[in-house]
Design a protein around this motif. Structure first.
Motif, PDB file in Angstrom:
ATOM      1  N   ILE A  40     -42.717   4.908 -40.030  1.00 21.92           N
ATOM      2  CA  ILE A  40     -42.482   3.418 -40.240  1.00 21.92           C
ATOM      3  C   ILE A  40     -42.687   2.490 -38.950  1.00 21.92           C
ATOM      4  CG2 ILE A  40     -40.596   1.807 -40.688  1.00 21.92           C
ATOM      5  CD1 ILE A  40     -41.051   3.376 -43.429  1.00 21.92           C
ATOM      6  N   TRP A  82     -46.283   2.136 -38.392  1.00 20.17           N
ATOM      7  CA  TRP A  82     -46.768   1.067 -39.493  1.00 20.17           C
ATOM      8  C   TRP A  82     -46.433  -0.266 -39.154  1.00 20.17           C
ATOM      9  CZ3 TRP A  82     -44.473   0.959 -45.039  1.00 20.17           C
ATOM     10  CH2 TRP A  82     -45.125   0.266 -45.832  1.00 20.17           C
ATOM     11  N   LEU A  83     -45.035  -0.582 -38.560  1.00 16.30           N
ATOM     12  CA  LEU A  83     -44.659  -1.723 -38.227  1.00 16.30           C
ATOM     13  C   LEU A  83     -45.512  -2.550 -37.434  1.00 16.30           C
ATOM     14  CD1 LEU A  83     -40.905  -1.264 -38.126  1.00 16.30           C
ATOM     15  CD2 LEU A  83     -41.799  -3.210 -38.996  1.00 16.30           C
ATOM     16  N   ARG A  84     -46.168  -1.877 -36.423  1.00 17.12           N
ATOM     17  CA  ARG A  84     -47.057  -2.521 -35.568  1.00 17.12           C
ATOM     18  C   ARG A  84     -48.300  -3.182 -36.405  1.00 17.12           C
ATOM     19  NH1 ARG A  84     -48.463   2.688 -32.370  1.00 17.12           N
ATOM     20  NH2 ARG A  84     -46.704   3.256 -31.608  1.00 17.12           N
ATOM     21  N   LEU A 108     -47.943  -4.336 -39.560  1.00 12.68           N
ATOM     22  CA  LEU A 108     -47.402  -5.111 -40.794  1.00 12.68           C
ATOM     23  C   LEU A 108     -47.147  -6.536 -40.312  1.00 12.68           C
ATOM     24  CD1 LEU A 108     -44.774  -2.689 -42.555  1.00 12.68           C
ATOM     25  CD2 LEU A 108     -46.965  -3.344 -43.260  1.00 12.68           C
ATOM     26  N   ILE A 119     -38.963  -5.611 -43.770  1.00 17.88           N
ATOM     27  CA  ILE A 119     -39.494  -4.521 -44.553  1.00 17.88           C
ATOM     28  C   ILE A 119     -38.331  -3.859 -44.696  1.00 17.88           C
ATOM     29  CG2 ILE A 119     -39.797  -3.254 -42.352  1.00 17.88           C
ATOM     30  CD1 ILE A 119     -41.186  -1.265 -43.718  1.00 17.88           C
ATOM     31  N   SER A 123     -38.750   1.195 -32.786  1.00 14.40           N
ATOM     32  CA  SER A 123     -39.676  -0.061 -33.302  1.00 14.40           C
ATOM     33  C   SER A 123     -39.735  -1.133 -32.453  1.00 14.40           C
ATOM     34  CB  SER A 123     -39.030  -0.579 -34.714  1.00 14.40           C
ATOM     35  OG  SER A 123     -38.383   0.509 -35.670  1.00 14.40           O
ATOM     36  N   ASN A 140     -39.766  -5.735 -33.882  1.00 11.23           N
ATOM     37  CA  ASN A 140     -40.215  -5.269 -35.207  1.00 11.23           C
ATOM     38  C   ASN A 140     -38.758  -4.635 -35.701  1.00 11.23           C
ATOM     39  OD1 ASN A 140     -42.690  -5.851 -35.299  1.00 11.23           O
ATOM     40  ND2 ASN A 140     -43.264  -3.711 -34.415  1.00 11.23           N
ATOM     41  N   LYS A 146     -36.940  -6.965 -38.133  1.00  8.26           N
ATOM     42  CA  LYS A 146     -37.503  -7.052 -39.683  1.00  8.26           C
ATOM     43  C   LYS A 146     -37.043  -5.993 -40.587  1.00  8.26           C
ATOM     44  CE  LYS A 146     -42.226  -8.808 -38.323  1.00  8.26           C
ATOM     45  NZ  LYS A 146     -43.525  -8.429 -38.337  1.00  8.26           N
ATOM     46  N   VAL A 147     -36.420  -4.952 -40.114  1.00  5.63           N
ATOM     47  CA  VAL A 147     -35.873  -3.854 -40.847  1.00  5.63           C
ATOM     48  C   VAL A 147     -34.634  -3.942 -41.451  1.00  5.63           C
ATOM     49  CG1 VAL A 147     -35.686  -1.204 -40.960  1.00  5.63           C
ATOM     50  CG2 VAL A 147     -37.545  -2.189 -39.280  1.00  5.63           C
TER      51      VAL A 147
END
Ligand SMILES: [Zn+2]
Ligand SMILES: [Zn+2]
Length: 325
Positions: free
Chosen positions: A237, A240-242, A244, A249, A271, A275, A278-279
């Motif tokens: 995750i 991936w966040l880099r 997105l 998310i 993260s 980032n 966003k989670v």
């Protein structure tokens, strides 16, 4: 001593991600059932919480029991409550198995529960609402699996016509000139159960406003277990966040034994601050409740400010009236 009453059932997870609400329950291996009321759409149905029944469309990611166990019951209850046929959207590869499962109930119940099956090929669009449609894409899991993206279709005037007056535009349109272009704006991506892979880097997934993703493992030494079960690990995750571009998310499919505080610490650590913001976790009741209360307060403050702006005008009018008197 009296024996204890049964444990209280937990309530549904809930997030307001304007303009969408997301609610449902999701615990790895036990059950995942999600719903976006604004889209009249559910994703998966491991069990069948009552609140999900009104959802007319249901997109199934794969056939594991924790994602499909409540399907027959959902169809049957919708029928029982007079809600009309459910529309079951699925990966064409599992459509036959779903039909056979439903046929099994016909035999058991000696009655037929109606439902509409919508098998989709990868990237085949299906309209769920006016200007809203869904597409599926193949993911990598231990059973045939699909992820989904919901799009909004918007028409926009082509830039070369932007400055023309209405009359001129109407004239061009009457002459058959295509003055608008159609934009497809990915709103929500839901990945179901999957390993990381190129499918997570699709443009529509990367650019979706909200991404809903499973994250089953958080412990640093559980990477191998994630790979074997073909699930996402928090390290995946973070990576991936880099790439997105989403606003939010939402992590679902967290296992029951995962401590929420620990999971959040892992997100923050891996993260980076920007980032990590966003989670969100669907099942983080306490944080999500506080978040919603803050949203309510903000909405109230905005409304007060809106009324407040009108107040000085009214005050000025009142003063004028006094002058006239
Ligand atoms: Zn699962
Ligand atoms: Zn699964």
């Amino acid at each position: 001593m009296l024996p204890k009453p049964p444990p209280r059932e937990p309530s549904l997870g809930f997030l307001y991600l304007p303009p969408y609400r997301l609610y449902g329950e999701s615990i790895a291996g036990e059950s995942t059932s999600l719903m976006v009321p604004e889209l009249d759409l559910g994703f998966d149905i491991g069990s069948c919480p009552r609140a999900i029944l009104p959802s007319k469309h249901l997109a199934i990611t794969h056939g594991h029991m924790d994602h499909i166990g409540g399907l027959a019951y959902y169809c049957s209850q919708r029928r029982f409550q007079g809600m009309g046929n459910a529309k079951i959207i699925c990966d064409a590869r599992i459509a036959g198995s779903i039909k056979r499962m439903m046929e099994g109930y016909v035999d058991l119940e000696r009655q037929r529960t109606p439902y509409d099956l919508v098998p989709l090929l990868p990237d085949q669009p299906y309209e769920i609402k006016n200007n809203m449609f869904i597409r599926g894409f193949e993911t990598e899991h231990t059973a045939p699996s699909f992820g989904y993206v919901v799009y909004e279709r918007r028409t926009k005037l082509k830039p070369e016509f932007a400055d023309l007056p209405q009359e001129k535009l109407r004239e061009l349109k009457d002459r058959g000139v295509e003055i608008v272009r159609v934009l497809e704006i990915p709103q929500i991506a839901y990945t179901g159960d999957t390993l990381p892979g190129p499918h997570l880097l699709r443009e529509d997934v990367r650019k979706a406003h909200v991404v809903i993703s499973e994250c089953t493992f958080f412990e640093p030494d559980h990477k191998e277990r994630a790979k074997i079960g073909m699930h996402m690990h928090i390290d995946d995750i973070a990576e991936w966040l880099r790439v997105l571009e989403c606003q939010h998310i939402v992590l679902v499919h967290v296992s029951r034994r995962t401590d929420m505080q620990f999971a959040k610490e892992r997100v923050a650590k891996l993260s980076g601050a920007k980032n990590a913001e966003k989670v969100l976790f669907l099942m983080d009741y306490r944080t999500n409740k506080a978040r919603y209360e803050a949203q309510l307060l903000e909405a109230e403050a905005k409304e007060a400010a809106r009324l407040g702006r009108r107040a000085p005008v009214q005050a000025a009018r009142a003063a004028e009236d006094e002058d006239d008197a």
